[in-house]
Enzyme design. Sequence first.
Site, mmCIF file in Angstrom:
data_model
loop_
_atom_site.group_PDB
_atom_site.id
_atom_site.type_symbol
_atom_site.label_atom_id
_atom_site.label_comp_id
_atom_site.label_asym_id
_atom_site.label_seq_id
_atom_site.Cartn_x
_atom_site.Cartn_y
_atom_site.Cartn_z
ATOM 1 N N ASP A 9 41.665 -80.749 -39.119
ATOM 2 C CA ASP A 9 42.855 -80.162 -39.472
ATOM 3 C C ASP A 9 43.105 -80.715 -40.785
ATOM 4 O OD1 ASP A 9 45.399 -78.980 -38.673
ATOM 5 O OD2 ASP A 9 45.854 -81.101 -38.859
ATOM 6 N N ASP A 11 46.503 -80.352 -42.815
ATOM 7 C CA ASP A 11 47.975 -80.777 -43.017
ATOM 8 C C ASP A 11 48.100 -82.103 -41.912
ATOM 9 O OD1 ASP A 11 50.765 -80.567 -43.539
ATOM 10 O OD2 ASP A 11 50.842 -80.059 -41.469
ATOM 11 N N ARG A 49 53.561 -70.637 -39.722
ATOM 12 C CA ARG A 49 55.044 -70.423 -40.237
ATOM 13 C C ARG A 49 56.153 -69.797 -39.611
ATOM 14 N NH1 ARG A 49 54.072 -67.916 -45.831
ATOM 15 N NH2 ARG A 49 52.350 -69.185 -45.725
ATOM 16 N N SER A 116 47.220 -72.973 -42.022
ATOM 17 C CA SER A 116 47.979 -72.753 -43.029
ATOM 18 C C SER A 116 47.285 -71.782 -43.820
ATOM 19 C CB SER A 116 47.896 -73.938 -43.921
ATOM 20 O OG SER A 116 48.783 -73.816 -45.048
ATOM 21 N N ASP A 170 46.121 -84.020 -35.824
ATOM 22 C CA ASP A 170 47.426 -84.701 -35.780
ATOM 23 C C ASP A 170 48.487 -83.907 -34.921
ATOM 24 O OD1 ASP A 170 48.019 -82.724 -37.795
ATOM 25 O OD2 ASP A 170 49.870 -83.970 -38.384
#
Length: 213
Positions: A9, A11, A49, A116, A170
Amino acid sequence: MNKKAVIFDLDGVIVHTDHYHYLAWKSVADHLKLHFDEKLNNQLRGVSRMESLDIILQSNSLIITDKEKEILAEQKNEIYKKFLLKMSPKDIDACVLETLLKLKESGLKIAIGSSSKNAKLILERTGMLNLFDAISDGNNITHSKPNPEVFQKAAQYMDFEPRDCIVVEDAVAGIDAGIAGGFETVAIGDATKYEKSSYKVNQFSELLEVLFN
Ligand code: B16
Ligand code: MG
């Protein structure tokens, strides 16, 4: 452990852009006088988002039109991108880079599996665009985490099966995505509170112990 690749991952694992997401959503929320805090921000980890905006609106019991949502999501992204444009290779922890290089030296492939749409911009700004063997991100998926698509695509790009790869995450949504796709998972940061991952690490460099044991 007999893995051929590690899917990271982005971010919150490779870079600390999770704080920039927080600041950008906080600015949009403050403007609208909506409640938003670190606890709610943790629910947005790994989530797209638009779905992030839905979570903020729902938690404030606010209903708006799709057009209004698009405008707010765009405003958030503009604020977020201003932070990204200030990033440089200095934003990569030395221990992260060192660990990635050690994994590569050992013959493992490394990939990105990020929700993202800004993943490539982040990798470019931090000088890591050419480090990864495959990049699967928000631009090549139709369903974001906890759907496994982003990790399945990353494995496909490397010609590997999920059982050949391990996912490092995370986010609770990311651990669930890994499990749904048939991957073993390593939790780091916020996801270590979640009991479903195959492994947990407190520091990025501990990945070497997980993978070489
Ligand atoms: P963007 P990851 C995720 O990245 C973030 O954790 C999540 O907070 C964000 O909403 C999502 O990317 C979409 O980001 O607005 O840049 O397309 O953790 O999957 O690398
Ligand atoms: Mg993340």
